[in-house]
Design a protein around this motif. Structure first.
Motif, PDB file in Angstrom:
ATOM      1  N   LEU A  83      10.905  15.224  -4.952  1.00 12.98           N
ATOM      2  CA  LEU A  83      10.637  16.640  -4.060  1.00 12.98           C
ATOM      3  C   LEU A  83      11.711  17.205  -3.556  1.00 12.98           C
ATOM      4  O   LEU A  83      12.707  16.562  -2.912  1.00 12.98           O
ATOM      5  CB  LEU A  83       9.469  16.222  -3.017  1.00 12.98           C
ATOM      6  N   CYS A  84      12.047  18.537  -3.770  1.00 15.57           N
ATOM      7  CA  CYS A  84      13.250  19.017  -3.510  1.00 15.57           C
ATOM      8  C   CYS A  84      12.990  20.567  -2.948  1.00 15.57           C
ATOM      9  O   CYS A  84      11.955  21.157  -3.280  1.00 15.57           O
ATOM     10  CB  CYS A  84      14.107  19.475  -4.604  1.00 15.57           C
ATOM     11  N   PRO A  85      13.807  20.909  -1.901  1.00 15.14           N
ATOM     12  CA  PRO A  85      13.744  22.302  -1.616  1.00 15.14           C
ATOM     13  C   PRO A  85      14.308  23.349  -2.475  1.00 15.14           C
ATOM     14  O   PRO A  85      14.919  22.632  -3.539  1.00 15.14           O
ATOM     15  CB  PRO A  85      14.217  22.490  -0.192  1.00 15.14           C
ATOM     16  N   GLU A  86      13.816  24.503  -2.474  1.00 18.23           N
ATOM     17  CA  GLU A  86      14.435  25.548  -3.229  1.00 18.23           C
ATOM     18  C   GLU A  86      15.731  25.457  -3.772  1.00 18.23           C
ATOM     19  O   GLU A  86      16.254  25.448  -4.830  1.00 18.23           O
ATOM     20  CB  GLU A  86      13.913  26.921  -2.843  1.00 18.23           C
ATOM     21  N   GLU A  87      16.596  25.398  -2.703  1.00 15.00           N
ATOM     22  CA  GLU A  87      18.182  25.389  -2.924  1.00 15.00           C
ATOM     23  C   GLU A  87      18.860  24.137  -3.515  1.00 15.00           C
ATOM     24  O   GLU A  87      19.881  24.230  -3.888  1.00 15.00           O
ATOM     25  CB  GLU A  87      18.853  25.735  -1.542  1.00 15.00           C
ATOM     26  N   ASP A 145       3.516  22.844  -4.412  1.00 13.46           N
ATOM     27  CA  ASP A 145       2.018  23.305  -3.855  1.00 13.46           C
ATOM     28  C   ASP A 145       1.297  24.018  -4.538  1.00 13.46           C
ATOM     29  O   ASP A 145       0.608  24.629  -4.304  1.00 13.46           O
ATOM     30  CB  ASP A 145       2.797  24.414  -2.730  1.00 13.46           C
ATOM     31  N   ALA A 146       1.380  23.868  -5.863  1.00 10.90           N
ATOM     32  CA  ALA A 146       0.419  24.304  -6.856  1.00 10.90           C
ATOM     33  C   ALA A 146      -1.259  23.904  -6.486  1.00 10.90           C
ATOM     34  O   ALA A 146      -1.211  22.867  -6.213  1.00 10.90           O
ATOM     35  CB  ALA A 146       0.734  23.864  -8.415  1.00 10.90           C
ATOM     36  N   ARG A 174       2.659  29.811  -4.341  1.00 13.20           N
ATOM     37  CA  ARG A 174       3.175  31.216  -4.566  1.00 13.20           C
ATOM     38  C   ARG A 174       3.563  31.618  -6.165  1.00 13.20           C
ATOM     39  O   ARG A 174       4.352  30.701  -6.655  1.00 13.20           O
ATOM     40  CB  ARG A 174       4.274  31.351  -3.589  1.00 13.20           C
ATOM     41  N   ALA A 175       3.174  32.546  -6.762  1.00 15.18           N
ATOM     42  CA  ALA A 175       3.528  33.039  -7.884  1.00 15.18           C
ATOM     43  C   ALA A 175       4.854  33.467  -7.859  1.00 15.18           C
ATOM     44  O   ALA A 175       5.616  34.002  -7.105  1.00 15.18           O
ATOM     45  CB  ALA A 175       2.832  34.188  -8.446  1.00 15.18           C
ATOM     46  N   LEU A 176       5.808  33.213  -9.017  1.00 15.21           N
ATOM     47  CA  LEU A 176       7.239  33.756  -9.060  1.00 15.21           C
ATOM     48  C   LEU A 176       7.421  34.851 -10.017  1.00 15.21           C
ATOM     49  O   LEU A 176       8.577  35.419 -10.007  1.00 15.21           O
ATOM     50  CB  LEU A 176       8.246  32.391  -9.733  1.00 15.21           C
ATOM     51  N   SER A 188       9.578  27.495  -3.079  1.00 17.46           N
ATOM     52  CA  SER A 188       9.919  26.601  -1.562  1.00 17.46           C
ATOM     53  C   SER A 188      10.106  25.242  -1.801  1.00 17.46           C
ATOM     54  O   SER A 188      11.004  24.634  -1.208  1.00 17.46           O
ATOM     55  CB  SER A 188       8.954  27.098  -0.453  1.00 17.46           C
ATOM     56  N   ARG A 189       9.005  24.747  -2.491  1.00 16.57           N
ATOM     57  CA  ARG A 189       8.892  23.140  -2.685  1.00 16.57           C
ATOM     58  C   ARG A 189       8.901  22.856  -4.203  1.00 16.57           C
ATOM     59  O   ARG A 189       7.851  23.255  -4.595  1.00 16.57           O
ATOM     60  CB  ARG A 189       8.262  22.384  -1.787  1.00 16.57           C
ATOM     61  N   SER A 190       9.700  22.150  -4.551  1.00 18.47           N
ATOM     62  CA  SER A 190       9.500  21.830  -6.125  1.00 18.47           C
ATOM     63  C   SER A 190       9.277  20.497  -6.337  1.00 18.47           C
ATOM     64  O   SER A 190      10.029  19.605  -5.798  1.00 18.47           O
ATOM     65  CB  SER A 190      10.719  22.394  -6.808  1.00 18.47           C
ATOM     66  N   ARG A 191       8.655  20.040  -7.373  1.00 14.89           N
ATOM     67  CA  ARG A 191       8.567  18.632  -8.082  1.00 14.89           C
ATOM     68  C   ARG A 191       9.366  18.592  -9.207  1.00 14.89           C
ATOM     69  O   ARG A 191       9.308  19.374 -10.123  1.00 14.89           O
ATOM     70  CB  ARG A 191       6.893  18.255  -7.927  1.00 14.89           C
ATOM     71  N   VAL A 192      10.461  17.775  -8.993  1.00 11.83           N
ATOM     72  CA  VAL A 192      11.589  17.649 -10.007  1.00 11.83           C
ATOM     73  C   VAL A 192      11.082  16.132 -10.979  1.00 11.83           C
ATOM     74  O   VAL A 192      11.004  15.234 -10.265  1.00 11.83           O
ATOM     75  CB  VAL A 192      12.891  17.647  -9.548  1.00 11.83           C
ATOM     76  N   LEU A 193      10.925  16.439 -12.248  1.00 13.46           N
ATOM     77  CA  LEU A 193      10.527  15.277 -12.811  1.00 13.46           C
ATOM     78  C   LEU A 193      11.356  15.000 -14.015  1.00 13.46           C
ATOM     79  O   LEU A 193      11.725  16.005 -14.807  1.00 13.46           O
ATOM     80  CB  LEU A 193       9.300  15.401 -13.616  1.00 13.46           C
TER      81      LEU A 193
END
Length: 293
Positions: free
Chosen positions: A7-11, A34-35, A41-43, A57-62
Motif C-alpha cells: 500500500l503506497c501513497p501517490e508520491e 480506494d476503488a 476518484r477517477a484519474l 491518493s492511495r495505491s495498491r502495488v502488486l
C-alpha cells in the motif's frame, strides 16, 4: 507464483515500482486502493484536457515473483529504504498458475500495417486486400502487431525494405520484426532475446511463415548488420547503446522503439557518442527513433 502486496501513497508509487523492477519482479501493477469505496476518484478528465491528478491518493502495488522467498526478500529490502516511508507491506499470497498472456493474445484480430501489409493470427483468414502478411501465434512472447511500437517498426521495414541485407532483431519477442524483415527480402536474419520462451516463439512463428532465420540468446548476435532493430524499452535501450551501435555496419540503419515521446531527448543523449538519433515516426504517445551510422 507469489504476489507481494503493498500500500503506497501517490508520491511513493513510482520509486517503489522502479525498485520492484530492479528486484526482478515478473510484473508490477498498480490499482486504486480506494476503488469501490466513497473515496474512489477517477484519474481521467474532460476530453482534450489533462487528467486532474497523475495518480491515486492511495495505491495498491502488486508485484509477482517466481518464489515466496523472492517475494519475501523483496519486501524486506524495500522496507529498509528511505523512499518506502509511508508505505505498507500488506502480505504475500500465492497466485494460481494461469496462462494469462495466451488468454489475452488469443483475442486479437488481423492488424493492418500498411493497406497491403497485415499481421494475421493463425486462426484468422487474411483480408482480401492483404498482399503481404505475417501469420502469427505470439505464444508467451511480446509482439502481436497491436502495439504502436511494433506497428511503427513494421511500417519502417515496409517503407525501407531490407532486401539482400543482414538484419539483427535484438529483443525479438515473438519474432515479428525478424519475420517482417524476411518478408521484405532480408538475406540473413539473427533474432535474439534473453527469454527462452521468446526464442521458442520466434522459431515456431518463423516456421509457420516459411522464413529462414537464426534465433537464440543475445550472445549469439555476431558481427555487423546493415539493419539493427530493437523494440524494447527506453531504459534497456540506453544501457545497450554501445552494444547495439557496435553491431551496425557502416552506412547501416539503427531502428529503436519502446520509447515514449517524453523519453526521446534522453535517448538522443545516450546515443550521441555513437549515433545521431532522430524521431522518424510517432503513434499514441510512442516514438520510433532511427539513425544511419
Amino acid at each position: 507464483m507469489f504476489e507481494l502486496r503493498l500500500l503506497c501513497p501517490e508520491e511513493r508509487v513510482e520509486p517503489v515500482s522502479d525498485a520492484l523492477d530492479a528486484l526482478d519482479a515478473l510484473s508490477v501493477s498498480v490499482e486504486d486502493a480506494d476503488a469501490q469505496t466513497d473515496a474512489e476518484r477517477a484519474l481521467f478528465g474532460e476530453p482534450g484536457l489533462p487528467p486532474p491528478k497523475e495518480g491515486w491518493s492511495r495505491s495498491r502495488v502488486l508485484a509477482l515473483f517466481a518464489t515466496e522467498a523472492a517475494a519475501s526478500e523483496a519486501g524486506d529490502i524495500l522496507a529498509a529504504q528511505d523512499f518506502f516511508q509511508g508505505c505498507e507491506i500488506q502480505g504475500i499470497a500465492q497466485v494460481p498458475d494461469q496462462d494469462w498472456v495466451r488468454l489475452t493474445q488469443s483475442q486479437f484480430a488481423p492488424v493492418p500495417i500498411t493497406p497491403e501489409f497485415w499481421i494475421v493470427p493463425t486462426w484468422h483468414e487474411p483480408p482480401a486486400q492483404a498482399r503481404q502478411l505475417i501469420r502469427l501465434d505470439p505464444g508467451l512472447a511480446f509482439g502481436t502487431g497491436t502495439h504502436p511500437t511494433t506497428r511503427m517498426c513494421l511500417r519502417w521495414i515496409a517503407n525501407n525494405p531490407p532486401a539482400g541485407k543482414r538484419v539483427l532483431d535484438y529483443g525479438c519477442g515473438s519474432g515479428i520484426l525478424a519475420i517482417g524483415a524476411a518478408r521484405f527480402g532480408a538475406a540473413e536474419i539473427d533474432a535474439v532475446d534473453i527469454d527462452p520462451a521468446a526464442v521458442q516463439a520466434t522459431v515456431a512463428n518463423a516456421q509457420a511463415n516459411g522464413v529462414q532465420l537464426r534465433a537464440g540468446l543475445p550472445a549469439e548476435a555476431a558481427g555487423h548488420y546493415e539493419l539493427v532493430l530493437a523494440n524494447i524499452l527506453a531504459m534497456p535501450l540506453k544501457v545497450l547503446a554501445p552494444l547495439l551501435c557496435a553491431h551496425v555496419a557502416p552506412g547501416g540503419a539503427l531502428v529503436l522503439a519502446g520509447i515514449l515521446e517524453r523519453q526521446a531527448d534522453e535517448l538522443k543523449e545516450a546515443y550521441a557518442p555513437f549515433a545521431a538519433l532522430e524521431v522518424s515516426d510517432s503513434e499514441d504517445g510512442w516514438v520510433l527513433m532511427t539513425a544511419r551510422l
